[in-house]
Scaffold this active site. Structure first.
Site, PDB file in Angstrom:
ATOM      1  N   SER A  48       0.851  -1.197   0.000  1.00  0.00           N
ATOM      2  CA  SER A  48       0.000   0.000   0.000  1.00  0.00           C
ATOM      3  C   SER A  48       0.890   1.251   0.000  1.00  0.00           C
ATOM      4  O   SER A  48       2.101   1.168   0.239  1.00  0.00           O
ATOM      5  CB  SER A  48      -0.885   0.012   1.249  1.00  0.00           C
ATOM      6  OG  SER A  48      -0.085   0.252   2.396  1.00  0.00           O
ATOM      7  N   ASP A  81      -1.144  -1.624  -4.030  1.00  0.00           N
ATOM      8  CA  ASP A  81      -2.530  -1.719  -3.566  1.00  0.00           C
ATOM      9  C   ASP A  81      -3.124  -0.311  -3.439  1.00  0.00           C
ATOM     10  O   ASP A  81      -2.495   0.580  -2.868  1.00  0.00           O
ATOM     11  CB  ASP A  81      -2.511  -2.423  -2.189  1.00  0.00           C
ATOM     12  CG  ASP A  81      -3.889  -2.786  -1.682  1.00  0.00           C
ATOM     13  OD1 ASP A  81      -4.787  -3.039  -2.508  1.00  0.00           O
ATOM     14  OD2 ASP A  81      -4.052  -2.859  -0.441  1.00  0.00           O
ATOM     15  N   HIS A 179     -13.279  -2.898   4.107  1.00  0.00           N
ATOM     16  CA  HIS A 179     -11.938  -2.987   4.684  1.00  0.00           C
ATOM     17  C   HIS A 179     -11.991  -2.973   6.214  1.00  0.00           C
ATOM     18  O   HIS A 179     -12.919  -2.419   6.786  1.00  0.00           O
ATOM     19  CB  HIS A 179     -11.075  -1.810   4.200  1.00  0.00           C
ATOM     20  CG  HIS A 179     -10.741  -1.884   2.748  1.00  0.00           C
ATOM     21  ND1 HIS A 179     -11.308  -1.067   1.803  1.00  0.00           N
ATOM     22  CD2 HIS A 179      -9.888  -2.699   2.073  1.00  0.00           C
ATOM     23  CE1 HIS A 179     -10.813  -1.374   0.603  1.00  0.00           C
ATOM     24  NE2 HIS A 179      -9.950  -2.359   0.733  1.00  0.00           N
ATOM     25  N   GLY A 180     -10.991  -3.568   6.838  1.00  0.00           N
ATOM     26  CA  GLY A 180     -10.842  -3.462   8.276  1.00  0.00           C
ATOM     27  C   GLY A 180     -11.442  -4.625   9.044  1.00  0.00           C
ATOM     28  O   GLY A 180     -11.857  -5.636   8.480  1.00  0.00           O
ATOM     29  N   HIS A 210     -11.705  -7.274  -2.604  1.00  0.00           N
ATOM     30  CA  HIS A 210     -10.993  -6.600  -1.508  1.00  0.00           C
ATOM     31  C   HIS A 210     -11.726  -6.881  -0.197  1.00  0.00           C
ATOM     32  O   HIS A 210     -12.785  -7.499  -0.184  1.00  0.00           O
ATOM     33  CB  HIS A 210     -10.961  -5.086  -1.760  1.00  0.00           C
ATOM     34  CG  HIS A 210      -9.943  -4.678  -2.767  1.00  0.00           C
ATOM     35  ND1 HIS A 210      -8.880  -3.873  -2.457  1.00  0.00           N
ATOM     36  CD2 HIS A 210      -9.821  -4.978  -4.073  1.00  0.00           C
ATOM     37  CE1 HIS A 210      -8.148  -3.689  -3.546  1.00  0.00           C
ATOM     38  NE2 HIS A 210      -8.700  -4.348  -4.545  1.00  0.00           N
ATOM     39  N   SER A 213     -10.696 -10.182   4.687  1.00  0.00           N
ATOM     40  CA  SER A 213     -10.234 -10.837   5.919  1.00  0.00           C
ATOM     41  C   SER A 213     -11.414 -11.497   6.620  1.00  0.00           C
ATOM     42  O   SER A 213     -12.542 -10.997   6.572  1.00  0.00           O
ATOM     43  CB  SER A 213      -9.584  -9.807   6.858  1.00  0.00           C
ATOM     44  OG  SER A 213      -8.252  -9.571   6.444  1.00  0.00           O
ATOM     45  N   ASN A 253      -7.946 -10.152  -1.441  1.00  0.00           N
ATOM     46  CA  ASN A 253      -7.053  -9.291  -0.654  1.00  0.00           C
ATOM     47  C   ASN A 253      -7.222  -9.483   0.844  1.00  0.00           C
ATOM     48  O   ASN A 253      -8.330  -9.389   1.364  1.00  0.00           O
ATOM     49  CB  ASN A 253      -7.375  -7.825  -0.951  1.00  0.00           C
ATOM     50  CG  ASN A 253      -6.877  -7.369  -2.298  1.00  0.00           C
ATOM     51  OD1 ASN A 253      -6.529  -8.184  -3.139  1.00  0.00           O
ATOM     52  ND2 ASN A 253      -6.856  -6.064  -2.502  1.00  0.00           N
ATOM     53  N   ASP A 255      -5.428  -8.257   4.503  1.00  0.00           N
ATOM     54  CA  ASP A 255      -4.481  -7.480   5.287  1.00  0.00           C
ATOM     55  C   ASP A 255      -4.814  -7.584   6.782  1.00  0.00           C
ATOM     56  O   ASP A 255      -3.986  -7.990   7.599  1.00  0.00           O
ATOM     57  CB  ASP A 255      -4.531  -6.012   4.836  1.00  0.00           C
ATOM     58  CG  ASP A 255      -3.526  -5.149   5.576  1.00  0.00           C
ATOM     59  OD1 ASP A 255      -2.704  -5.704   6.326  1.00  0.00           O
ATOM     60  OD2 ASP A 255      -3.553  -3.918   5.411  1.00  0.00           O
TER      61      ASP A 255
HETATM   62  P1  13P Z   1      -9.023  -6.478   4.781  1.00  0.00           P
HETATM   63  O1  13P Z   1      -9.073  -5.215   5.577  1.00  0.00           O
HETATM   64  O2  13P Z   1     -10.314  -7.217   4.851  1.00  0.00           O
HETATM   65  O3  13P Z   1      -7.884  -7.349   5.129  1.00  0.00           O
HETATM   66  O4  13P Z   1      -8.845  -6.063   3.232  1.00  0.00           O
HETATM   67  C1  13P Z   1      -7.587  -5.757   2.726  1.00  0.00           C
HETATM   68  C2  13P Z   1      -7.647  -5.150   1.373  1.00  0.00           C
HETATM   69  O5  13P Z   1      -8.640  -5.136   0.690  1.00  0.00           O
HETATM   70  C3  13P Z   1      -6.402  -4.561   0.885  1.00  0.00           C
HETATM   71  O6  13P Z   1      -6.574  -3.934  -0.346  1.00  0.00           O
HETATM   72  O1  G3H Z   2      -6.985  -1.684   1.802  1.00  0.00           O
HETATM   73  C1  G3H Z   2      -6.043  -1.236   2.453  1.00  0.00           C
HETATM   74  C2  G3H Z   2      -5.044  -2.126   3.078  1.00  0.00           C
HETATM   75  O2  G3H Z   2      -5.602  -2.777   4.187  1.00  0.00           O
HETATM   76  C3  G3H Z   2      -3.790  -1.387   3.382  1.00  0.00           C
HETATM   77  O3  G3H Z   2      -3.849  -0.668   4.551  1.00  0.00           O
HETATM   78  O4  G3H Z   2      -3.119   1.580   3.757  1.00  0.00           O
HETATM   79  O5  G3H Z   2      -3.056   0.999   6.204  1.00  0.00           O
HETATM   80  O6  G3H Z   2      -1.423  -0.030   4.619  1.00  0.00           O
HETATM   81  P1  G3H Z   2      -2.797   0.548   4.802  1.00  0.00           P
HETATM   82 ZN    ZN Z   3      -8.496  -3.032  -0.574  1.00  0.00          ZN
END
Ligand code: 13P
Ligand code: G3H
Ligand code: ZN
Length: 315
Positions: A48, A81, A179-180, A210, A213, A253, A255
């Protein structure tokens, strides 16, 4: 070996999805490579904007190149990303990345088309491939914060037009993930009906999910028991990955789940060892646990065990 995602997606399409894992430091990178070798999976190293500036792009690139030398068996793509236009150009020029994501999903449809097309043209001229995003995921990522009410599922009717006008190589679609660590508050869920409609409009075209998780509840409970406060954290059921793959999703994806591993390992370790202030013993535990996490996730994605078949496919 660094490859573009093009051939990886061709090999995976309709059968399994490839894990795209966000990394930031040496411990994550080593755990990532070990986990993928252990499970014999191709993978995507995902970087990212925040990761690029955490230490530096030079440091991150050096760590990944070193991991490539340490694990010569590995087959992976290096992917930006959620890039903005400027960061995409930086990565295209760097000669290191094999793939970039241009995320102009918060712009109007016309602007998203125009920006994504500019990036696709620039990337293709240098042999890279491009992921764009249509629709809007909920949740927070570095440069955009989208509330649940603002999040917009991808409109299947606009997908074909978007892909043909931009000439991008894969498309991130919004089908209900966010996300998150706090997904599916309220009534959100995965919309496989929308995904199926999208696949009908662009059969054979690689789609990306995306915000995937799974936020394992046992992980959350352990973090909270060791002093954390992640009440109500919830994610995507990873038993649904294979269904998504059958509907054209070739990249998933992840993270947040990796961050949860890091948090659990460190919280528990320092709770149990309050006298310790050495970073290496816990670093070793983390690398091992992160590798195990990656290997288990690849089983869910269906990418585990595909490495040799991919190698033959590429040769
Ligand atoms: P998560 O927050 O669900 O892990 O998604 C990560 C993501 O989409 C990164 O681009
Ligand atoms: O979608 C975003 C990813 O989870 C990356 O997170 O921008 O905090 O590195 P970040
Ligand atoms: Zn993402």
């Amino acid at each position: 070996m660094i490859v573009t995602t093009k051939k990886l997606f061709e090999h995976a399409y309709g059968k399994y999805a490839i894990g795209a894992y966000n990394i930031n430091n040496a411990e994550q990178i080593i755990g990532l490579f070990k986990g993928n070798i252990k499970s014999q999976a191709p993978f995507i190293v995902q970087i990212s904007k925040g990761a690029r500036s955490y230490t530096s792009t030079i440091m991150l690139e050096g760590l990944i190149r070193s991991a490539d030398a340490m694990f010569p068996e590995a087959i992976f793509a290096v992917h930006l990303d959620h890039g903005d236009e400027k960061t995409c150009y930086d990565c295209i020029e760097s000669g290191f990345y094999s793939s970039v994501m241009i995320d102009a999903s918060s712009e109007s449809y016309e602007e998203n088309v125009a920006i994504s097309k500019r990036i696709a043209d620039a990337a293709h001229a240098k042999g890279l491939v491009v992921e764009a995003e249509l629709g809007q995921l909920g949740g927070v990522e570095e440069h955009v914060s989208v509330s649940e009410s603002e999040a917009k599922l991808t409109d299947p009717d606009s997908v074909k037009d978007f892909v043909s006008k931009t000439n991008v190589d894969s498309l991130a679609v919004a089908i209900g993930t966010s996300h998150g660590a706090f997904k599916f508050s309220g009534s959100q869920s995965l919309h496989f009906d929308v995904l199926a409609e999208i696949q009908k409009r662009v059969p054979g075209f690689p789609l990306v999910m995306h915000g995937s998780s799974s936020v394992p509840q046992d992980e959350v409970a352990r973090i909270n028991a060791a002093g954390g406060n992640l009440k109500g954290a919830k994610g995507v059921d990873d038993n649904q990955f294979k269904r998504a793959a059958e509907l054209g999703v070739t990249k998933i994806n992840i993270d947040t789940d990796g961050r949860l591993v890091w948090t659990r390992v460190h919280r528990e370790y320092f709770l149990e060892h309050p006298e310790n202030f050495d970073l290496r013993p816990i670093g070793k535990v983390f690398m091992e646990e992160y590798a195990n996490f990656i290997a288990a996730k690849n089983e869910k994605l269906g990418s585990a065990g595909q490495l040799e078949s991919v190698r033959k496919f590429l040769s």
